[in-house]
Scaffold this motif. Structure first.
Motif, PDB file in Angstrom:
ATOM      1  N   GLU A 294       0.832  -1.214   0.000  1.00 40.75           N
ATOM      2  CA  GLU A 294       0.000   0.000   0.000  1.00 40.75           C
ATOM      3  C   GLU A 294       0.865   1.262   0.000  1.00 40.75           C
ATOM      4  O   GLU A 294       0.569   2.244  -0.694  1.00 40.75           O
ATOM      5  CB  GLU A 294      -0.927   0.012   1.224  1.00 40.75           C
ATOM      6  CG  GLU A 294      -2.049  -1.013   1.184  1.00 40.75           C
ATOM      7  CD  GLU A 294      -1.586  -2.412   1.544  1.00 40.75           C
ATOM      8  OE1 GLU A 294      -2.381  -3.361   1.365  1.00 40.75           O
ATOM      9  OE2 GLU A 294      -0.428  -2.560   1.992  1.00 40.75           O
ATOM     10  N   GLU A 295       1.951   1.226   0.786  1.00 43.55           N
ATOM     11  CA  GLU A 295       2.848   2.380   0.841  1.00 43.55           C
ATOM     12  C   GLU A 295       3.569   2.567  -0.500  1.00 43.55           C
ATOM     13  O   GLU A 295       3.745   3.695  -0.974  1.00 43.55           O
ATOM     14  CB  GLU A 295       3.872   2.201   1.972  1.00 43.55           C
ATOM     15  CG  GLU A 295       4.913   3.300   2.083  1.00 43.55           C
ATOM     16  CD  GLU A 295       4.360   4.649   2.510  1.00 43.55           C
ATOM     17  OE1 GLU A 295       5.137   5.622   2.518  1.00 43.55           O
ATOM     18  OE2 GLU A 295       3.158   4.742   2.829  1.00 43.55           O
ATOM     19  N   LYS A 298       1.207   4.157  -2.870  1.00 43.23           N
ATOM     20  CA  LYS A 298       1.024   5.576  -2.542  1.00 43.23           C
ATOM     21  C   LYS A 298       2.160   6.414  -3.122  1.00 43.23           C
ATOM     22  O   LYS A 298       1.923   7.454  -3.761  1.00 43.23           O
ATOM     23  CB  LYS A 298       0.961   5.748  -1.020  1.00 43.23           C
ATOM     24  CG  LYS A 298       0.919   7.207  -0.575  1.00 43.23           C
ATOM     25  CD  LYS A 298       0.968   7.313   0.945  1.00 43.23           C
ATOM     26  CE  LYS A 298       1.059   8.767   1.393  1.00 43.23           C
ATOM     27  NZ  LYS A 298       1.119   8.875   2.882  1.00 43.23           N
ATOM     28  N   MET A 302       2.293   9.316  -6.071  1.00 43.63           N
ATOM     29  CA  MET A 302       2.860  10.651  -5.888  1.00 43.63           C
ATOM     30  C   MET A 302       3.808  10.995  -7.031  1.00 43.63           C
ATOM     31  O   MET A 302       3.765  12.098  -7.595  1.00 43.63           O
ATOM     32  CB  MET A 302       3.592  10.733  -4.544  1.00 43.63           C
ATOM     33  CG  MET A 302       2.701  10.650  -3.326  1.00 43.63           C
ATOM     34  SD  MET A 302       3.664  10.587  -1.781  1.00 43.63           S
ATOM     35  CE  MET A 302       4.459  12.202  -1.801  1.00 43.63           C
ATOM     36  N   VAL A 307      -1.705  11.235  -7.058  1.00 42.27           N
ATOM     37  CA  VAL A 307      -2.122  11.499  -5.675  1.00 42.27           C
ATOM     38  C   VAL A 307      -2.150  12.993  -5.433  1.00 42.27           C
ATOM     39  O   VAL A 307      -1.220  13.688  -5.796  1.00 42.27           O
ATOM     40  CB  VAL A 307      -1.147  10.843  -4.653  1.00 42.27           C
ATOM     41  CG1 VAL A 307      -1.538  11.204  -3.242  1.00 42.27           C
ATOM     42  CG2 VAL A 307      -1.145   9.339  -4.833  1.00 42.27           C
TER      43      VAL A 307
END
Length: 307
Positions: A294-295, A298, A302, A307
């Motif tokens: 998940e990180e 993310k 970015m 994001v």
């Protein structure tokens, strides 16, 4: 010849003298500018430029020409181990000229991941020691599922010389500490070269450990970018480029750098910093940072602007 004619010639002579002086000054400045330009071009193309197999040169040049978003890997190499040492600092810099923004994302050196080309799970900073810049690039691309356009590799001791040449850089220090030589107070702090190295290398007195260390590394990079962009004296250009030539390698050539200056210079107006998050654990007696999928998603979002 009449007196009036003599006065007229005299006035013309006095008019020519300042014009000649101005011409000499302009030619002098022009020659100096050309010498700087030629020195920078030669240093970049002959000393700093190191292409890598893992990045397609034609694709990146097309993106640069079209002023598209670029992603650059920044590698800070432990000077004591030489150019084949471990990467002491690892960051992904993304430049987006569409909204004049810059993102600086740190990857903690203890992050456990697959080392591409070696096929083993290890700390990500070992990739450079195992296979140099190419292996570091491939490993970061595999970890984050991104494509890198360029890389910049810097000898960490070169940071000290660079900061001293710029004068000082300013950082916003978050914790007060003392290393026995320097006092680092909370708030804006001006750093010279030696203080910069102490600032980026301290870890034991920081309650956030390596997370705090990488945060300070990002602050130093931002400080250098801001100070370098604001230095007004052209006399510093030659000496600065000589320092970089002795301590830096990149697949950017001189033409690429000119395009960066013209098409991406305003991206520093909006800098966002982030660090890859994870949980520490010990495996077979060795400390690692474990990062979730998940990180990773993310951070990839970015970098790609999702994001």
């Amino acid at each position: 010849m009449t007196r009036k004619s003599n006065q007229k010639k005299s006035r013309k002579l006095w008019l020519k003298i300042p014009l000649i002086l101005i011409g000499v000054i302009v030619l002098g400045v022009g020659a100096y500018a050309i010498s700087i330009y030629n020195n920078v071009a030669k240093t970049v193309n002959e000393k700093m430029h190191e292409p890598v197999d893992s990045i397609d040169r034609e694709t990146t040049k097309k993106k640069m020409k079209a002023t598209e978003k670029l992603t650059i890997l920044l590698l800070g190499i432990d000077s004591q181990e030489g150019t084949s040492g471990r990467s002491d600092a690892l960051m992904v810099l993304s430049l987006d000229p569409t909204d004049d923004s810059m993102q600086l994302i740190s990857i903690p050196r203890d992050t456990r991941t697959t080392i591409v080309g070696k096929g083993t799970e290890d700390k990500i900073n070992h990739a450079h020691a195992f296979g140099g810049t190419d292996m570091s690039i491939a490993t970061v691309e595999n970890l984050l599922d991104i494509e890198l356009d360029y890389y910049v590799r810097m000898n960490m001791d070169g940071l000290s010389e660079l900061v001293d040449e710029l004068g000082t850089i300013t950082v916003d220090n978050e914790i007060a500490w003392n290393d026995g030589t320097n006092n680092f107070n909370v708030g804006p702090v001006d750093l010279d070269g030696d203080q910069t190295m102490a600032f980026v290398r301290m870890r034991k007195q920081d309650p956030n450990g390596d997370f705090g260390r990488t945060s300070r590394q990002r602050q130093v990079i931002e400080g250098i970018i801001n100070k370098g962009a604001s230095v007004g004296s052209v006399t510093k250009i030659n000496s600065t480029i000589d320092i970089l030539g002795n301590n830096m390698a990149t697949n950017l050539d001189f033409d690429d750098m000119k395009k960066l200056l013209s098409g991406y210079k305003n991206t520093r107006n909006n800098i966002v910093s982030y660090q890859l998050q994870g949980d520490g654990t010990t495996i077979d007696g060795v400390y690692y940072l474990i990062v979730t999928g998940e990180e990773i998603a993310k951070v990839r979002g970015m970098i790609e602007g999702e994001v």
